[in-house]
Design an enzyme around this catalytic site. Structure first.
Site, short mmCIF file in Angstrom:
data_model
loop_
_atom_site.label_atom_id
_atom_site.label_comp_id
_atom_site.label_asym_id
_atom_site.label_seq_id
_atom_site.Cartn_x
_atom_site.Cartn_y
_atom_site.Cartn_z
N CYS A 1 38.11 25.16 40.11
CA CYS A 1 37.46 25.18 41.44
C CYS A 1 37.63 23.83 42.12
CB CYS A 1 36.00 25.60 41.37
SG CYS A 1 35.25 25.37 39.80
N LYS B 1 26.18 35.24 30.53
CA LYS B 1 27.13 36.33 30.70
C LYS B 1 28.50 35.72 30.97
CE LYS B 1 29.40 39.35 33.49
NZ LYS B 1 30.69 39.03 32.86
N GLY C 1 31.69 30.74 40.23
CA GLY C 1 32.70 31.78 40.49
C GLY C 1 33.08 31.79 41.96
N SER C 2 33.48 32.97 42.42
CA SER C 2 34.01 33.08 43.78
C SER C 2 32.89 33.10 44.82
CB SER C 2 34.83 34.37 43.90
OG SER C 2 33.98 35.47 43.66
N GLU D 1 41.46 29.29 49.20
CA GLU D 1 41.61 28.89 47.81
C GLU D 1 42.62 29.85 47.15
OE1 GLU D 1 38.20 29.51 45.20
OE2 GLU D 1 38.64 27.59 44.25
N GLU E 1 28.01 27.31 42.18
CA GLU E 1 29.19 26.45 42.17
C GLU E 1 30.37 27.36 42.48
OE1 GLU E 1 32.29 24.96 41.49
OE2 GLU E 1 31.87 24.56 39.36
N GLY F 1 29.35 34.94 44.50
CA GLY F 1 28.20 34.04 44.64
C GLY F 1 27.25 34.52 45.74
P1 ADP Z 1 36.79 36.27 39.88
O1 ADP Z 1 36.83 37.06 41.15
O2 ADP Z 1 37.68 35.11 39.90
O3 ADP Z 1 36.89 37.06 38.61
P2 ADP Z 1 33.93 36.19 40.02
O4 ADP Z 1 33.22 35.23 40.89
O5 ADP Z 1 33.92 37.60 40.43
O6 ADP Z 1 35.37 35.60 39.86
O7 ADP Z 1 33.41 36.09 38.53
C1 ADP Z 1 32.61 35.06 38.01
C2 ADP Z 1 31.58 35.66 37.09
O8 ADP Z 1 30.73 36.50 37.86
C3 ADP Z 1 32.13 36.55 35.99
O9 ADP Z 1 31.35 36.38 34.82
C4 ADP Z 1 31.95 37.94 36.55
O10 ADP Z 1 31.87 38.95 35.58
C5 ADP Z 1 30.63 37.78 37.25
N1 ADP Z 1 30.37 38.78 38.31
C6 ADP Z 1 31.26 39.53 38.99
N2 ADP Z 1 30.63 40.32 39.88
C7 ADP Z 1 29.30 40.07 39.76
C8 ADP Z 1 28.12 40.55 40.42
N3 ADP Z 1 28.18 41.46 41.38
N4 ADP Z 1 26.93 40.05 40.05
C9 ADP Z 1 26.84 39.10 39.09
N5 ADP Z 1 27.92 38.62 38.43
C10 ADP Z 1 29.13 39.08 38.75
#
Ligand code: ADP
Length: 496
Positions: free
Chosen positions: A300, A191, A244-245, A400, A266, A249
């Site tokens: 990151c 995804k 991601g964040s 960050e 990560e 995470g």
């Molecule tokens: P940012 O806040 O910088 O956009 P995210 O950590 O939210 O970073 O996004 C990283 C990935 O996680 C993206 O592919 C995003 O669509 C996905 N994502 C966002 N929210 C969720 C969630 N609740 N569950 C799973 N994946 C998610």
């Protein structure tokens, strides 16, 4: 096939690209989303939409997980390791053949300078090449359990591996997760981030053209809430690699806990670059510039905290400011030294940190403002920014920012630098610049980080395990350790 120049010119003139992949990639083919919805992807260099893509939902996730499960059980887990390796090798070659096109899409989607996008595409090819060679080296052990027994272990693929991918390194993060998963014999549902959906779709198509059986690698596009969350919560998923964040995470880990699904996380970083008085000053200046301004600081593992020893401090920071002010800025397709940040939301977030710092009376050494592409007057740009911080608890030191903002701290000596460096909720990577190798390795031993770079920030490639400690997450990607994330050990003990 169009040349690199033709592709870049076409994208610059038309503002978009023809033949972008349409739909999800499920069961070996592009398919329309179940609900028939789409959403827009933005070109950060112009702050304008340039294409539409499928906006998926739980029904698409269901179809992709079912396809992956079926392909895993019916074909892929029993495909001989050497054959898996040949397919991954062909994928690496096809990525290289299509490198120019992939890089232009990545550049438009993410905003990053085309030269950096090209580096990422080569990195993606390397990931497939590296894990192609590892497929048939996954071997088990034997155990000395006595003359009347035979004990051995083997690595089994974990099953269906989800890849939840961020927007800052779309193709390279996809590749570093998908390649080892496939090498281990897992099937994948990826995804990509909603800001950058296209190169993961292209990658799935390339894998199919390389001979990957239908269903072994699926891609579902859409938002985190509508696609990421149902994927993370799906009981048919056996492993999740999330980049991601910290907040997302944490949500992914909670969802995974419901099904006792394995996770590799990560997450963020606030990585220190320790520059000691005895370093090669030019080498350190080059390193610090790249550590924070590559990909406009949206990495990151960016070196976003400079910790410089007092003797070097003033002249070093002055020279950094001079260099930062000279960086060329512009649309990624023109290959500037600094591209835009990825979204309006990200720009507001970065600006907020500087506005609040100014309210606290902190002086910005250089930069500190939103700006635009000087050529078009458009885009989400932030000036390369350097700012000193006196208080180690300040949010500029602890949070960050994920933008082109370097926070500078002064260290009295190496020991003090180490204390400052480790004072963080994050522990992803750390950099050291010193001419004294003994000191460097002693510091490396005591720095809390998953990876330490000595005298070259970002040194190393796919061969080197990567991942964090503390709130930067856990588990390792890349290297042979990254491959083992997609394996589970089966031990067999027999009386003979
Ligand atoms: P940012 O806040 O910088 O956009 P995210 O950590 O939210 O970073 O996004 C990283 C990935 O996680 C993206 O592919 C995003 O669509 C996905 N994502 C966002 N929210 C969720 C969630 N609740 N569950 C799973 N994946 C998610």
């Amino acid at each position: 096939m169009k040349t690199r120049k033709e592709l870049i010119d076409q994208a610059l003139t038309s503002g978009t690209l023809p033949d972008l992949p349409q739909g999800h990639f499920i069961d070996g083919a592009f398919s329309a989303p179940a609900a028939g919805r789409s959403m827009e992807s933005q070109d950060p260099g112009r702050a304008e939409a340039f294409a539409e893509f499928a906006r998926g939902d739980a029904a698409d996730v269901e179809a992709a997980v079912a396809s992956a499960r079926n392909a895993f059980e019916a074909v892929w887990r029993d495909t001989p390791a050497a054959e898996r390796g040949r397919i991954l090798s062909r994928a690496a070659a096809l990525i290289r053949e299509n490198a120019a096109g992939l890089a232009v899409v990545e550049c438009l989607d993410s905003g990053k300078p085309i030269g950096e996008a090209e580096g990422d595409v080569q990195g993606a090819a390397r990931a497939f090449e590296y894990y192609a060679g590892a497929c048939d080296k996954l071997q088990g052990d034997t155990f000395p359990i006595g003359p009347d027994y035979l004990g051995y272990s083997q690595h089994e693929p974990v099953g269906v591996a989800a890849q939840i991918i961020p927007w800052n390194f779309p193709i390279s993060t996809a590749a570093r997760g998908i390649a080892p998963a496939l090498a281990a014999g897992c099937a994948v549902v990826a995804k990509p981030a909603e800001q950058t959906p296209f190169t993961a779709l292209r990658l799935a198509e390339i894998l199919k053209n390389a001979g990957l059986p239908a269903g072994v690698c699926n891609v579902v596009t859409g938002t985190g809430a509508e696609v990421g969350a149902p994927l993370a919560a799906h009981p048919g998923v056996d492993h999740i690699t999330f980049t991601g964040s910290v907040a997302t995470g944490t949500a992914v880990m909670k969802a995974a806990a419901e099904n006792v699904t394995r996770v590799v996380l990560e997450l963020g970083g606030k990585s220190p670059v320790v520059v000691l008085d005895d370093c090669d000053r030019d080498q350190a200046l080059d390193g610090v510039m790249g550590a924070i301004f590559e990909n406009a600081g949206q990495i990151c593992s960016a070196g976003s905290r400079l910790i410089v020893e007092r003797g070097l401090h003033d002249g070093f920071v002055e020279e950094l400011c001079r260099r930062a002010e000279k960086l060329t800025l512009g649309h990624g397709l023109r290959n500037p030294q600094l591209g835009p940040v990825n979204s309006a939301e990200q720009l507001t977030r970065v600006s907020g940190f500087i506005a609040r710092a100014r309210e606290r009376g902190i002086e910005v050494a250089t930069g500190g403002g939103e700006t635009v592409d000087p050529e078009t007057g458009k885009g989400w740009f932030f000036q390369p920014t350097i700012v000193g911080a006196r208080d180690a608890g300040d949010e500029l030191v602890q949070q960050e920012i994920f933008g082109p903002v370097l926070t500078v701290q002064t260290a009295e000596d190496a020991e003090h630098a180490l204390t400052l460096a480790n004072n963080s909720q994050y522990a992803l990577v750390a950099g050291i610049y010193t001419g004294d190798f003994t000191r460097a390795h002693r510091l490396a031993r005591r720095l809390d980080a998953g990876q330490v770079y000595i005298n070259e920030y970002f040194a190393g490639g796919i061969e080197v395990p990567f991942g964090g400690n503390k709130k930067s997450g856990f588990g390792r990607e890349k290297g042979l350790e990254g491959l083992l994330s997609y394996c589970r050990t089966k031990s067999v003990a027999a009386r003979i």
